[in-house]
Design an enzyme around this catalytic site. Structure first.
Site, PDB file in Angstrom:
ATOM      1  N   CYS A  78     -10.455  -7.296   2.193  1.00  0.00           N
ATOM      2  CA  CYS A  78     -10.282  -8.726   2.479  1.00  0.00           C
ATOM      3  C   CYS A  78     -11.158  -9.145   3.651  1.00  0.00           C
ATOM      4  CB  CYS A  78      -8.833  -9.047   2.790  1.00  0.00           C
ATOM      5  SG  CYS A  78      -7.788  -8.738   1.375  1.00  0.00           S
ATOM      6  N   GLN A  92       0.821  -1.227   0.000  1.00  0.00           N
ATOM      7  CA  GLN A  92       0.000   0.000   0.000  1.00  0.00           C
ATOM      8  C   GLN A  92       0.847   1.266   0.000  1.00  0.00           C
ATOM      9  OE1 GLN A  92      -3.263   0.185  -0.363  1.00  0.00           O
ATOM     10  NE2 GLN A  92      -3.887  -1.934  -0.016  1.00  0.00           N
TER      11      GLN A  92
HETATM   12  N1  PLP Z   1      -0.778  -6.702   1.602  1.00  0.00           N
HETATM   13  C1  PLP Z   1      -1.573  -5.635   1.639  1.00  0.00           C
HETATM   14  C2  PLP Z   1      -1.263  -4.533   2.593  1.00  0.00           C
HETATM   15  C3  PLP Z   1      -2.685  -5.546   0.799  1.00  0.00           C
HETATM   16  O1  PLP Z   1      -3.473  -4.472   0.853  1.00  0.00           O
HETATM   17  C4  PLP Z   1      -2.946  -6.606  -0.082  1.00  0.00           C
HETATM   18  C5  PLP Z   1      -4.158  -6.579  -0.943  1.00  0.00           C
HETATM   19  O2  PLP Z   1      -5.243  -6.254  -0.493  1.00  0.00           O
HETATM   20  C6  PLP Z   1      -2.076  -7.700  -0.108  1.00  0.00           C
HETATM   21  C7  PLP Z   1      -1.014  -7.723   0.751  1.00  0.00           C
HETATM   22  C8  PLP Z   1      -2.293  -8.840  -1.045  1.00  0.00           C
HETATM   23  O3  PLP Z   1      -2.005  -8.428  -2.361  1.00  0.00           O
HETATM   24  P1  PLP Z   1      -2.416  -9.350  -3.612  1.00  0.00           P
HETATM   25  O4  PLP Z   1      -3.829  -9.003  -3.923  1.00  0.00           O
HETATM   26  O5  PLP Z   1      -1.498  -8.940  -4.723  1.00  0.00           O
HETATM   27  O6  PLP Z   1      -2.196 -10.749  -3.200  1.00  0.00           O
END
Ligand code: PLP
Length: 391
Positions: A337, A200
């Site tokens: 998520c 982020q």
């Molecule tokens: N880490 C953070 C802080 C995120 O916001 C996200 C996605 O929401 C992820 C990891 C995971 O990313 P990806 O969708 O590429 O697996």
């Protein structure tokens, strides 16, 4: 930035208050994902349509594709520390899983402790917890009520048994920025590695150059979904997660997509070119949003934060109802998520918020393609719907 939904039968104008309007929702969920930059789309098209070579083939078509992948690798690495290599993955989640593999080498020297901040994204938190079943002690390290880790407390937790410390740069739910450079110094003082989820912050917030590994994702920086990367400092041993043809220096097998790599590279190059103008634009949107939502309370630190994330709460608001009422705005309750999984937000809980306060919190995420009018209209819709709820 209203989305164009022409042709989508589920988006129909309805009679009733303005906030019920469902045509062209305003997109304020830039932490969940970002729209594809037009320049990125244009860069990707030839690699999808014309240049179909396998970048791992030895002939001319293959070499052309491989060259595009290497240009992209340079562009993406341009926003990361020097002295390491970049391994393309499918997602940041995969990159994080790959990075945690470094604990195996550390375990052979008697280090069996993993420390991650309690507010980490599930990609870090759940990966760390999976090591508890493999002989590791896993600590979910607590945070202050502002969402920032206490360096004194963290220093006391890191010892000579610690293999890895994982801390994110910018929190996806509340936008607070952790003191990553100081955290890496503490980890190194005890001989531990520092893994940073910079998903982020990458392309928007400077990344300290003393971290050992960094996970990134293209779809958070106006790039395509389906590609991420792990940056690894030279000398760190990582066992492969995916076995096969030995691509990506034998660490991540599988044929790379030149289109996705080129799109990621172009997205990173744009972030670099637009660094100052993007930051100034986001700050204008953030200032406007703070004005428009002046009677809401900000969750997490009000000063140590990324301006493009506003996580706010208002007593008595039922966010589930708010989200179904305000169809003209795409925003989020908690993290995308956590919302998707139906799990309550562990990040808001880690701030010490009560369940009722968590349920009255919303996240607004501003990006390059929003304008001030988006914020004004979204605030009007949301605040009107809240008023209707609270009468
Ligand atoms: N880490 C953070 C802080 C995120 O916001 C996200 C996605 O929401 C992820 C990891 C995971 O990313 P990806 O969708 O590429 O697996």
């Amino acid at each position: 930035m209203p989305l164009s939904n022409s042709g989508n039968p589920s988006f129909k104008r309805q009679k009733g208050p303005d906030f019920l309007v469902t045509k062209d929702p305003i997109y304020l969920d830039n932490q969940a994902t970002t729209p594809l930059a037009p320049e990125v789309f244009d860069t990707m098209v030839p690699w999808l349509r014309d240049n179909f070579g396998n970048p791992h083939s030895a002939h001319r078509l293959g070499r052309k594709a491989a060259a595009a992948v290497e240009v992209a690798r340079e562009q993406v690495a341009g926003l990361l520390p020097k002295g390491g290599e970049l391994i393309f993955t499918g997602t940041a989640t995969e990159a994080i899983n790959l990075g945690f593999g470094a604990v195996h080498a550390a375990q052979t020297t008697g280090r069996n402790k993993i420390i991650v901040l309690d507010s980490e994204h599930a990609a870090v938190r759940d990966t760390a917890l999976s090591y508890a079943k493999r002989g590791f002690e896993v600590e979910l390290h607590p945070l202050g009520s502002d969402g920032i880790v206490s360096l004194e407390e963290l220093s006391a937790a890191i010892d000579d048994k610690t293999a890895i410390v994982a801390a994110m740069l910018v929190n996806n739910e509340i936008g607070v920025i952790q003191p990553v450079q100081a955290i890496a110094e503490l980890a190194h003082r005890s001989g531990a590695l520092m893994l940073c989820d910079v998903v982020q912050g990458y392309g928007r917030v400077a990344i300290p150059d003393n971290i050992d590994m960094a996970a990134i994702s293209a779809h958070k920086i106006y790039g395509p979904k389906g590609i991420g990367a792990l940056w690894v400092r030279d000398g760190i041993i990582l066992p492969p997660l995916i076995h096969g043809g030995g691509q990506e220096r034998g660490i991540r097998s599988g044929t790379l997509s030149p289109a996705l790599c080129a799109g990621f590279g172009q997205a990173a190059a744009l972030c670099q070119d637009k660094w100052d103008s993007d930051a100034a634009h986001i700050q204008i949107l953030a200032d406007k949003a703070r004005d428009c939502f002046g009677d809401w309370i900000i969750n997490g630190s009000t000063s140590q934060r990324y301006a493009g994330n506003l996580n706010i709460r208002k007593e008595g608001v039922d966010v589930a109802r708010l989200m179904s009422d305000v169809r003209g705005v795409a925003f989020s309750a908690g993290s995308a998520c956590a919302s998707g999984s139906g799990r309550p937000s562990h990040v808001l809980a880690s701030l010490g918020l009560r369940p009722a306060q968590i349920k009255s919190s919303i996240r607004l995420g501003f990006g390059r393609y929003n304008d001030v009018k988006d914020i004004e209209m979204a605030a009007k819709y949301i605040n009107e719907a809240v008023e209707a709820q609270l009468v």
